[in-house]
Motif scaffolding. Structure first.
Motif, PDB file in Angstrom:
ATOM      1  N   LYS A   1       0.817  -1.224   0.000  1.00  0.00           N
ATOM      2  CA  LYS A   1       0.000   0.000   0.000  1.00  0.00           C
ATOM      3  C   LYS A   1       0.852   1.276   0.000  1.00  0.00           C
ATOM      4  O   LYS A   1       0.398   2.347   0.400  1.00  0.00           O
ATOM      5  N   GLY A   2       2.102   1.130  -0.427  1.00  0.00           N
ATOM      6  CA  GLY A   2       2.948   2.300  -0.610  1.00  0.00           C
ATOM      7  C   GLY A   2       3.471   2.945   0.653  1.00  0.00           C
ATOM      8  O   GLY A   2       3.891   4.103   0.636  1.00  0.00           O
ATOM      9  N   VAL A   3       3.484   2.217   1.771  1.00  0.00           N
ATOM     10  CA  VAL A   3       3.989   2.779   3.026  1.00  0.00           C
ATOM     11  C   VAL A   3       5.517   2.724   3.011  1.00  0.00           C
ATOM     12  O   VAL A   3       6.115   1.649   2.966  1.00  0.00           O
ATOM     13  N   THR A   4       6.148   3.892   3.046  1.00  0.00           N
ATOM     14  CA  THR A   4       7.612   3.976   3.022  1.00  0.00           C
ATOM     15  C   THR A   4       8.145   3.981   4.445  1.00  0.00           C
ATOM     16  O   THR A   4       7.908   4.923   5.202  1.00  0.00           O
ATOM     17  N   ALA A   5       8.886   2.925   4.801  1.00  0.00           N
ATOM     18  CA  ALA A   5       9.438   2.811   6.158  1.00  0.00           C
ATOM     19  C   ALA A   5      10.847   3.366   6.233  1.00  0.00           C
ATOM     20  O   ALA A   5      11.252   3.930   7.257  1.00  0.00           O
ATOM     21  N   VAL A   6      11.621   3.182   5.157  1.00  0.00           N
ATOM     22  CA  VAL A   6      12.988   3.703   5.073  1.00  0.00           C
ATOM     23  C   VAL A   6      13.111   4.408   3.731  1.00  0.00           C
ATOM     24  O   VAL A   6      12.754   3.837   2.695  1.00  0.00           O
ATOM     25  N   ASP A   7      13.606   5.639   3.747  1.00  0.00           N
ATOM     26  CA  ASP A   7      13.563   6.473   2.548  1.00  0.00           C
ATOM     27  C   ASP A   7      14.954   6.975   2.171  1.00  0.00           C
ATOM     28  O   ASP A   7      15.462   7.938   2.745  1.00  0.00           O
ATOM     29  N   ASP A   8      15.608   6.267   1.236  1.00  0.00           N
ATOM     30  CA  ASP A   8      16.858   6.726   0.623  1.00  0.00           C
ATOM     31  C   ASP A   8      17.938   7.029   1.663  1.00  0.00           C
ATOM     32  O   ASP A   8      18.521   8.117   1.678  1.00  0.00           O
ATOM     33  N   VAL A   9      18.203   6.076   2.524  1.00  0.00           N
ATOM     34  CA  VAL A   9      19.213   6.265   3.573  1.00  0.00           C
ATOM     35  C   VAL A   9      20.595   5.893   3.040  1.00  0.00           C
ATOM     36  O   VAL A   9      20.811   4.770   2.579  1.00  0.00           O
ATOM     37  N   ALA A  10      21.516   6.854   3.103  1.00  0.00           N
ATOM     38  CA  ALA A  10      22.907   6.628   2.713  1.00  0.00           C
ATOM     39  C   ALA A  10      23.766   6.817   3.958  1.00  0.00           C
ATOM     40  O   ALA A  10      23.753   7.893   4.566  1.00  0.00           O
ATOM     41  N   LEU A  11      24.505   5.768   4.329  1.00  0.00           N
ATOM     42  CA  LEU A  11      25.236   5.806   5.591  1.00  0.00           C
ATOM     43  C   LEU A  11      26.424   4.854   5.527  1.00  0.00           C
ATOM     44  O   LEU A  11      26.296   3.725   5.057  1.00  0.00           O
ATOM     45  N   GLU A  12      27.572   5.305   6.003  1.00  0.00           N
ATOM     46  CA  GLU A  12      28.752   4.454   6.089  1.00  0.00           C
ATOM     47  C   GLU A  12      29.117   4.256   7.554  1.00  0.00           C
ATOM     48  O   GLU A  12      29.309   5.227   8.285  1.00  0.00           O
ATOM     49  N   ILE A  13      29.193   3.002   7.969  1.00  0.00           N
ATOM     50  CA  ILE A  13      29.517   2.646   9.350  1.00  0.00           C
ATOM     51  C   ILE A  13      30.918   2.048   9.344  1.00  0.00           C
ATOM     52  O   ILE A  13      31.169   1.032   8.700  1.00  0.00           O
ATOM     53  N   GLY A  14      31.828   2.711  10.040  1.00  0.00           N
ATOM     54  CA  GLY A  14      33.233   2.325   9.962  1.00  0.00           C
ATOM     55  C   GLY A  14      33.532   1.000  10.633  1.00  0.00           C
ATOM     56  O   GLY A  14      32.807   0.538  11.531  1.00  0.00           O
ATOM     57  N   ASP A  15      34.626   0.371  10.202  1.00  0.00           N
ATOM     58  CA  ASP A  15      35.098  -0.872  10.793  1.00  0.00           C
ATOM     59  C   ASP A  15      35.405  -0.630  12.274  1.00  0.00           C
ATOM     60  O   ASP A  15      36.226   0.218  12.621  1.00  0.00           O
TER      61      ASP A  15
END
Length: 380
Positions: free
Chosen positions: A15-29
């Protein structure tokens, strides 16, 4: 160990429910990153996408240089710790710890050595023959963490692991988690709605709202330089005081108060939203030389080390946009024509309801936001 990269990931449900929207993330070692935000903001969904328990609608998930977007969960070499512990009730602690290693068909001697090593690390040596029903909440949570540790994963994923514990035990377990991360150095992504957990555990904290990443920064930067009104009010307890102010030159005017501003916001606009942290208001007598505002005390809360004093300004409150219908109803119920502010003062100031006090303002720590976009004002 490995880094985790989220390459513009989105999750759209039926039904088009957006839970996560274009998340760009870098998590370091080796980084401990905390995902925080209000209920329903998409933080647990994002964690489950990293784990492979939710498929991505678009974008990619990378573990180091490896694209794991469509790799089955069991092949990602990630360990997840859940809110409800997820222990096998019919198995002893020893068998719970050993279970994943047995599935990998590791030699018995190797399994025993791994279990003993992790049990010693978590203080579980005397509990190995007990079953989960015989353990306290904190002990069960340590076993759940042990199940993750024994696998020696490339990263830990933790979904509100302390939320079922009482307040005192949560403080203890926070310390144990921080210690554990120092010892192992394993990349960790941790979901919580508790900002104290976020600010004390995270190397960086990522704030989500309605599936959109708002800011990812160190706890200190989040507190002192929030990028918008949402982050400003979500991070910090009590939350930041807000009021609409007119700025002319190096002076701000609001609620009949003229306040000198050493670093006014830049730009052609004269109307801004002014933010003041409760901890940046002080009893005037203890801070001579600072500009002051006068407060008629309406409510006092004694919290041991501090006293929270509530007062009102003769100015309309700044209304933030509600994320849900329930929030809109809550906001409607508390709306008034006066902005309510809080000052966080040291214990022993002797303030009571009905008092009129002068409060000094630390004007070098003021926050300014665009009233239309809610973004932090340029130059501040």
């Amino acid at each position: 160990m490995a880094s985790i990269t989220l390459d513009h990931v989105s999750k759209v449900f039926d039904k088009g429910v957006t839970a996560v929207d274009d998340v760009a993330l870098e998590i370091g070692d080796g980084e401990f990153l905390v995902l925080v935000g209000p209920s329903g903001c998409g933080k647990s969904t994002l964690l489950r996408m990293i784990a492979g328990l939710e498929e991505t609608t678009s974008g990619g998930v990378y573990l180091g240089d490896r694209d794991i977007t469509w790799v089955p969960p069991r092949e990602r070499n990630l360990a997840m710790v859940f809110q409800n512990y997820a222990l096998y009730p019919h198995m002893t602690v020893r068998k719970n710890l050993a279970f994943s290693l047995k599935l990998k068909r590791q030699p018995k001697a190797e399994i025993a050595a791994q279990v003993d090593r992790v049990a010693a690390m978590l203080g579980l040596e005397d509990l190995l023959e007990r079953k989960p029903a015989q353990l306290s909440g904190g002990q069960r949570q340590r076993v759940a963490m042990g199940r993750a540790l024994v696998r020696e994963p490339e990263a830990f994923l933790m979904d509100e692991p302390l939320s079922n514990l009482d307040a005192k035990l949560r403080v203890t377990m926070r310390g144990e988690l921080a210690e554990l991360h120092q010892r192992t150095g394993t990349t960790t992504v941790y979901v919580t709605h508790d900002q104290i957990e976020a600010m004390t555990l995270g190397h960086r904290v990522a704030v989500l709202r309605s599936g959109v990443l708002q800011q990812c920064a160190s706890p200190t930067e989040l507190f002192h330089r929030p990028v918008n009104l949402f982050c400003a009010t979500f991070i910090g307890s009590p939350e930041m005081n807000l009021v609409s102010a007119e700025v002319h030159g190096d002076e701000a005017r609001f609620a009949g108060i003229d306040l000198p501003v050493p670093s006014p916001p830049e730009g052609p606009a004269s109307s801004w939203v002014l933010g003041v942290r409760p901890s940046d208001l002080m009893v005037a007598s203890s801070a001579p030389g600072l500009p002051t505002i006068t407060a008629d005390v309406e409510h006092v809360e004694h919290l041991g080390a501090s006293v929270q004093v509530t007062f009102s300004l003769s100015a309309p409150p700044v209304q933030l946009e509600a994320d849900t219908e329930d929030e809109e109803l809550e906001l409607a119920a508390v709306r008034s024509d006066r902005a309510r502010w809080t000052a966080e003062l040291p214990d022993g100031v002797g303030v009571t309801v009905g008092d009129r006090i002068d409060l000094a303002v630390l004007t070098d720590r003021l926050h300014w936001f665009d009233p239309t976009s809610g973004e932090r004002a340029p130059g501040t």
